[in-house]
Design an enzyme around this catalytic site. Sequence first.
Site, PDB file in Angstrom:
ATOM      1  N   ASP A 390       0.849  -1.193   0.000  1.00  0.00           N
ATOM      2  CA  ASP A 390       0.000   0.000   0.000  1.00  0.00           C
ATOM      3  C   ASP A 390       0.889   1.250   0.000  1.00  0.00           C
ATOM      4  O   ASP A 390       2.059   1.215   0.385  1.00  0.00           O
ATOM      5  CB  ASP A 390      -0.897  -0.007   1.233  1.00  0.00           C
ATOM      6  CG  ASP A 390      -2.206   0.732   1.014  1.00  0.00           C
ATOM      7  OD1 ASP A 390      -2.254   1.593   0.114  1.00  0.00           O
ATOM      8  OD2 ASP A 390      -3.176   0.461   1.744  1.00  0.00           O
ATOM      9  N   GLU A 393       3.141   5.456  -3.376  1.00  0.00           N
ATOM     10  CA  GLU A 393       3.330   6.738  -4.099  1.00  0.00           C
ATOM     11  C   GLU A 393       4.594   7.496  -3.662  1.00  0.00           C
ATOM     12  O   GLU A 393       5.220   8.102  -4.521  1.00  0.00           O
ATOM     13  CB  GLU A 393       2.131   7.665  -3.882  1.00  0.00           C
ATOM     14  CG  GLU A 393       0.805   7.120  -4.295  1.00  0.00           C
ATOM     15  CD  GLU A 393       0.172   6.229  -3.243  1.00  0.00           C
ATOM     16  OE1 GLU A 393       0.125   6.620  -2.077  1.00  0.00           O
ATOM     17  OE2 GLU A 393      -0.259   5.143  -3.605  1.00  0.00           O
ATOM     18  N   ASP A 463      -8.014   4.382  -3.595  1.00  0.00           N
ATOM     19  CA  ASP A 463      -9.138   4.451  -2.653  1.00  0.00           C
ATOM     20  C   ASP A 463     -10.264   5.297  -3.240  1.00  0.00           C
ATOM     21  O   ASP A 463     -10.448   6.474  -2.902  1.00  0.00           O
ATOM     22  CB  ASP A 463      -8.675   5.047  -1.324  1.00  0.00           C
ATOM     23  CG  ASP A 463      -7.613   4.186  -0.648  1.00  0.00           C
ATOM     24  OD1 ASP A 463      -7.506   2.998  -0.995  1.00  0.00           O
ATOM     25  OD2 ASP A 463      -6.891   4.703   0.216  1.00  0.00           O
TER      26      ASP A 463
END
Length: 806
Positions: A390, A393, A463
């Site tokens: 997760d 980025e 998300d």
Amino acid sequence: MSLTAASMATKPQVNKIPNGIETTVNGNEISLQFYTPSTIRVVKHPAGVSAEEKSLAVTATPQDVTTTVRTTGNSAEIKSDRLRARLDLRDGSISFFDTKGKTIVKEDRGPVFTPIQDAGKPSTMAKQSFRLDKEEAIYGLGNLENGRLSQRNVSRLLQPGNVEDGIPMIVSVKGYGIYWDNYSPTHFIDNENGTSFESQVGKSVDYYLMSGDNADGVIAEMRHLTGQVPMFPLWTYGFWQSRERYKSQQEITEVVKRHRELGVPLDGIIQDWQYWGNNYLWNAMEFLNPEFNNPQKMMDAIHSDNAHIIISIWSSFGPQTIPYRELDAKGLLFNFTTWPESGIAEQWPPRKDYPSGVRAYNPYKPEARDIYWKNLRRLYDLGMDGWWMDSTEPDFFNGTEEDMNAPTGMGSFRKVRGAYPLMTVGGVYDHQRATSDKQRVFILTRSGFAGQQRYGCNVWTGDTQSTWDMLRKSVPAMLNFTMTGNPNTNSDIGGFFAGGYNKSYMDNSAVKNPLFQELYIRWLQMGTFNPMMRSHGTDIKREIYYFGKKGEPVYDAIENAIRLRYTLLPYIYSTSWQVTNEASSFMRPLMMDFPADKNGWNRGDQFMFGDALLVAPILEAHYTTEKVSKADENTGWNRSEKDDSEKTTAVDFTKQTPADVYLPSGTEWIDFWTGERHRGGKSIQKKSDINTIPLYVRSGSIIPLGPDVQYATEKSWDDLEIRIYPGADGKFSLYEDEFDNYNYEKGMYSTITFAWDDSKHILTISDRKGEYPGMLNDRRFRIKVIDPAGQAKDVSYSGKSTIVKL
């Protein structure tokens, strides 16, 4: 090479280099070099500036390409047997042509370098403009949630993010692509003035022009440049259930057990965050939460139920963790403000007076990647089947100039911002491959970049909100991500943030709310035809048994979508081999297979899944309103919070409603459900209830259907149904191997090719090619022709060529 003012009045000298040429025009050194006969690299930089740096995405080196160079008048030309490039010696612009002299694309003037200060050092911004045809459609640029398939008339800053991953690559319907090899935030602009890439940091313009005749050819060239796609295990193509989050090991194991008791197929379960405990222990890479007090018992229980588990890991660490201390001692943590911002969990907005101290790590340095894997071994050694990486980025709140100036070992963070997911995901893949080849690496991650396809990862769309609008945007987003050479993508089925459908906070009433039920089912049906089928989100428990029981329309629609996925596993796994071996793609915008049909150029609501299946998911509400609305205590739901005066009774999901489907020209199409035939090049209305997704098969297709199973490897493929869709000649290769190791790289696999002669109604089953341990030597194929006559025949097969007359 440098020029004086006097020498600029003379024609620049053109020098030959391996596979290319170089010269200096208007103070800029320019080189053109073939990497393959169909790919040419262009580099331009101010004279005297050293701009040669190792590419982070491109792994290929130039092949030995036969080229011809000619200089005439004000131009220099170099060509291979597939591609020709002409350099204008007056302004430094380049034009590209095919072998017949037809223009592919042209630069619109020379490069532009704008002086800047990058982390206190002189540098430049780099820009190059191009001139596209007026009606030309282009694709790519990553996962952009702008709802568009063709990316003409788009302006976007390309960089990694939660729900968008900008990648500086485009593919044209004309059969060429441009990969802009730069990792700083890059502004892409396409408007009436031209098409351009401009990077915030770039000592050079550095890009690759790839000519592939069609989109598949371009993607094949991109994969050659940046890496091929490794095979995923068969089990990764089954159904995945997830939740934000399972709060104990008992809870997660019971989900698997309930699926087995109900007989609903399941292959993967995912443990999300906080299994490590509080936020000060963020991403400790071990089970410190007392609700997970025996992780080995949990792992064994899941595996004994024939399921697989992957677990959430992040790019950041809390200050009380072992990896934080190791990384911090060596200066390998960034000082970014990242998430979570508070050490107190389960509270929003975060308490800033209790800062979490969580910091992202620096994956640009090999030592940091080594430490990351060393700590991850604690989970790997438990038998973890894969990784949910997760926030790759990384999760980067309110980035400042100081943050962007942070040193990485490869320049400022600004300079290499885009490559963060590439480096951190690649670090895990490389280390696991070096550790063992017994199990294939599988990584689910939130961000992707060019070249990341080589690292065994599937990138999801982030998300997202649980809305019909987001469902509609997810389809072109995944298709365009595919067009950057990354074939593995998926989305949170049902959308991530779904609390608006609950009557009150986290009461799970949304599963009985028809508004969410309809949205979830249509998202699930679309996800049946993604490379990964994964149900996930917050605010709602989405396991099938919360939606009702067998015999009810909502429950049955969910189960049937999952069962359809398992029926198609032999087709999906064989397609995955095409992706690995032939640089193909799973999700295919219509222009890939039907470039001559302009009506399909911007159809972001439909796609091909593999070579045979046309998927037309229903992306609009047919039974309910599209407004996000809470459940109503009396009637089950209402139209909106602001207007609760208009109530509605129970929804009849069995009622058939029409859905618009466009059938591309150049072939006939057969309804997967009814066998009805349609001529291509027109729109039709497909009547569907909640249980049906419009699905069509291209004539000439051959599709193998698998057995009824509870998990992907429960039954061998010794009794497959082979469906033939007549109307054209066709061919399909059934691929098989051990399903989960890297022996296929050593040639341990088999293929069986089915060839259909439509005029003679003859199916030829080839000699089996190859072998692997545990291979089926003898089997039965149930051949079925999908036409009104319904010819069918059972065939015994033991590896030798067999001819079947139907």
